[in-house]
Design a protein around this motif. Structure first.
Motif, short mmCIF file in Angstrom:
data_model
loop_
_atom_site.label_atom_id
_atom_site.label_comp_id
_atom_site.label_asym_id
_atom_site.label_seq_id
_atom_site.Cartn_x
_atom_site.Cartn_y
_atom_site.Cartn_z
N LYS A 16 0.80 -1.22 0.00
CA LYS A 16 0.00 0.00 0.00
C LYS A 16 0.85 1.28 0.00
CE LYS A 16 -3.83 -2.43 0.52
NZ LYS A 16 -3.30 -3.81 0.60
N THR A 17 2.15 1.15 -0.08
CA THR A 17 3.03 2.33 -0.04
C THR A 17 2.63 3.35 -1.12
OG1 THR A 17 4.87 0.97 0.74
CG2 THR A 17 5.42 3.13 -0.19
N GLY A 18 2.31 4.54 -0.72
CA GLY A 18 2.03 5.64 -1.65
C GLY A 18 0.70 5.58 -2.35
N ILE A 19 -0.13 4.56 -2.09
CA ILE A 19 -1.35 4.41 -2.87
C ILE A 19 -2.39 5.48 -2.51
CG2 ILE A 19 -2.53 2.79 -1.34
CD1 ILE A 19 -2.41 2.69 -5.20
N VAL A 20 -2.44 5.89 -1.25
CA VAL A 20 -3.41 6.91 -0.85
C VAL A 20 -3.06 8.25 -1.49
CG1 VAL A 20 -4.29 8.26 1.09
CG2 VAL A 20 -4.07 5.76 1.29
N ASP A 21 -1.78 8.62 -1.48
CA ASP A 21 -1.37 9.88 -2.12
C ASP A 21 -1.69 9.85 -3.61
OD1 ASP A 21 -0.47 10.93 0.24
OD2 ASP A 21 1.64 10.39 -0.09
N LEU A 22 -1.46 8.72 -4.25
CA LEU A 22 -1.79 8.61 -5.66
C LEU A 22 -3.29 8.74 -5.88
CD1 LEU A 22 -1.10 8.03 -8.62
CD2 LEU A 22 -1.24 5.57 -8.08
N GLY A 23 -4.07 8.07 -5.02
CA GLY A 23 -5.53 8.15 -5.14
C GLY A 23 -6.01 9.59 -5.01
N ARG A 24 -5.45 10.33 -4.07
CA ARG A 24 -5.85 11.72 -3.88
C ARG A 24 -5.53 12.56 -5.13
NH1 ARG A 24 -3.50 11.56 1.70
NH2 ARG A 24 -5.25 11.37 3.15
N ALA A 25 -4.32 12.34 -5.68
CA ALA A 25 -3.91 13.12 -6.85
C ALA A 25 -4.81 12.83 -8.04
CB ALA A 25 -2.45 12.81 -7.19
#
Length: 522
Positions: A16-25
């Protein structure tokens, strides 16, 4: 199509590394997020609107998550050629929406194997839907971007992908699934089925670095390590100095492999030049071990590679800095040692952490014209049960200790290998000759030369033990050792002239032991 906006993205990741930030972008750019299981939960917990894959397919996730993305609504959205009228008509007729981006990393199969999980757990960590989506998206990269590495998330945050990006991502994706399948095939063949040499061998590896050149400037080279991560020299932390070359890596590996033989022993220093040890010694302190190793062949040590089995201290680092050294490898280095080496801008300092286990199993690969040779590592170690005294005189405890030391070093010397050792230090090393007699003579000559340079009254081969990596085919090599002053011999035995060699040893008053184990290293 060159640039494609990301209108719909399917996110399904194990890591899950970085997936939330990508989702937000992506969401900020108006991208519809579609996801599965734990990934969907992580995105929703971050306050993002997520559409479930089950809503897309009309089927719930089932069979403990084994079946969730294997559906025409998913793969049709990935494989459909957007400007093909027939494809477009099929998608419209069946209500299949296009998917512009897939972000997938696969079940952690190799990590599960590395944890020595039970067979059922290993099998459950074979990803099926993930690789299928990866391959579908990569095949249709003219329209779909496929991301398998969190390091590539940054290129997606603008909400648009270019054809050059999609081609790059597709290449990485196919490499990822190939390596994944290779790891599974390797586990089934080598571990699960117990085949020492399966019918097909694949090597899942990742590139760590492109090197300046290979053995020579006109050759290209790169460093690779297993997907599970490299240890030893490949995984060492470089604290300072210019980039390592192909030859640096090769020589540093030879030095580390040899010093690892002494990882549970006293402080030990190995000096290597052109993949052969030119000095090895054990002592009460690291600095004394270094001085003894250097004394064996101070000429060859210039521009060499050094490996030690203890954390480096400042005094030893200062002594090492007395001559030009290419690379120093150590489990660690204290602040004083680091400060000393910091003054040597071109010296590479490598910290390896724990030393490799010399008895570890594994396979070695060598290329030949039209194919490859694969063999198990030479993890054979000398035990009391292997030793057989074959002369009238048995070795003294000191002679036996020197025999063991010389034998350990000889294991890492290119054949034909002859090693003289005394009091835990090499006295002379003969390597890579076409016959054993010449190796014995060269090693003795080097010992004599070292004595002259050091101002000693006699070479350290006087009263030494001599090790031969393979049997003496004739008595002449052994007689050369007698002439050099050796009093004890260790060798595998097994020659049709063993009786002749034993008789020569008895006549000279030597003690000789057979090991029954050969250590050729070509």
């Amino acid at each position: 199509m060159t640039s494609i906006p990301i209108r719909r993205a399917l996110l399904s990741v194990s890591d899950k590394t970085g997936i939330v930030d990508l989702g937000r972008a992506l969401a900020a750019r108006g991208t519809e997020l579609v996801s599965t299981g734990g990934t969907a939960s992580a995105l929703r917990d971050a306050g993002l609107t997520v559409r479930d894959v089950s809503d897309l397919t009309g089927f719930p996730e089932m069979m403990d998550g084994r079946v969730k993305t294997l559906h025409p609504a998913v793969h049709g959205g990935l494989l459909g050629v957007r400007d093909d009228p027939a494809h477009a008509a099929a998608m419209a007729a069946h209500g299949i929406g296009a998917i512009d981006l897939v972000v997938v990393n696969l079940y952690p199969f190799e990590a599960t194997v590395a944890k020595r999980a039970d067979r059922d757990t290993v099998i459950e960590n074979i990803d099926i839907g993930g690789p299928s989506m990866v391959r579908s998206a990569a095949k249709n990269h003219a329209y779909v971007a496929i991301v398998t590495d969190p390091a590539d998330y940054a290129m997606l945050k603008g909400g648009v992908t270019t054809i050059d990006q999609r081609r790059l991502l597709a290449a990485k994706a196919f490499a990822a699934t190939a390596a994944y399948d290779a790891a599974i095939a390797g586990w089934f063949g080598h571990v699960d089925q117990g085949a020492r040499f399966p019918d097909r061998v694949t090597l899942p590896m990742r590139k760590l670095a492109e090197l300046r050149y290979g053995e020579n400037p006109h050759q290209l080279a790169a460093l690779y390590a297993p997907n599970t991560g490299g240890d030893g020299i490949a995984g060492a932390q470089q604290l300072q100095g210019k980039e390592l070359s192909y030859n640096n890596y090769n020589d540093a590996d030879a030095a580390l492999e040899l010093v690892s033989e002494f990882r549970d022993g006293p402080p030990t220093v190995v000096i290597v030049k052109h993949a052969n040890p030119c000095g090895v010694a054990s002592a009460d302190t690291l600095i004394d071990a270094y001085r003894a190793a250097l004394a064996c062949d101070s000429v060859s040590a210039f521009g060499g590679i050094i490996a030690v089995n203890r954390p480096l201290d400042g005094a030893t680092a200062e002594a090492i800095s007395g001559i030009f050294t290419e690379v120093v490898a150590a489990p660690d280095a204290d602040a004083d040692a680091r400060a000393v080496f910091a003054r040597k801008k071109n010296l590479r300092l490598l910290l390896t952490g724990d030393l490799p286990d010399p008895a570890r199993k594994g396979r070695m690969l060598k290329s030949i014209a039209g194919g490859f040779l694969i063999q198990s590592r030479d993890f054979g170690t000398l035990t009391d049960e292997l030793l057989k005294v074959v002369t009238r005189r048995a070795p003294t405890p000191q002679e036996l200790a020197d025999c063991r030391f010389a034998w350990t070093v000889a294991k890492h010397v290119k054949s034909n290998a002859i090693v003289y050792a005394r009091d835990g230090a090499t006295a002379g090393i003969g390597a890579g000759q076409m016959n054993r007699l010449e190796s014995a003579r060269i090693a003795a000559w080097k010992a004599k030369d070292a004595a002259e340079k050091a101002g000693w009254e006699a070479p350290r081969t006087i009263g030494s033990a001599v090790a031969s990596d393979a049997f003496f085919p004739f008595a002449d090599g052994l007689l050369a050792a007698v002439e050099a002053g050796a009093t004890a011999v260790i060798q595998p035995g097994g020659s049709i002239r063993d009786d002749e060699v034993i008789a020569a040893a008895d006549a000279a008053g030597l003690a000789m032991v057979f090991t029954g184990m050969r250590h050729f290293r070509h």
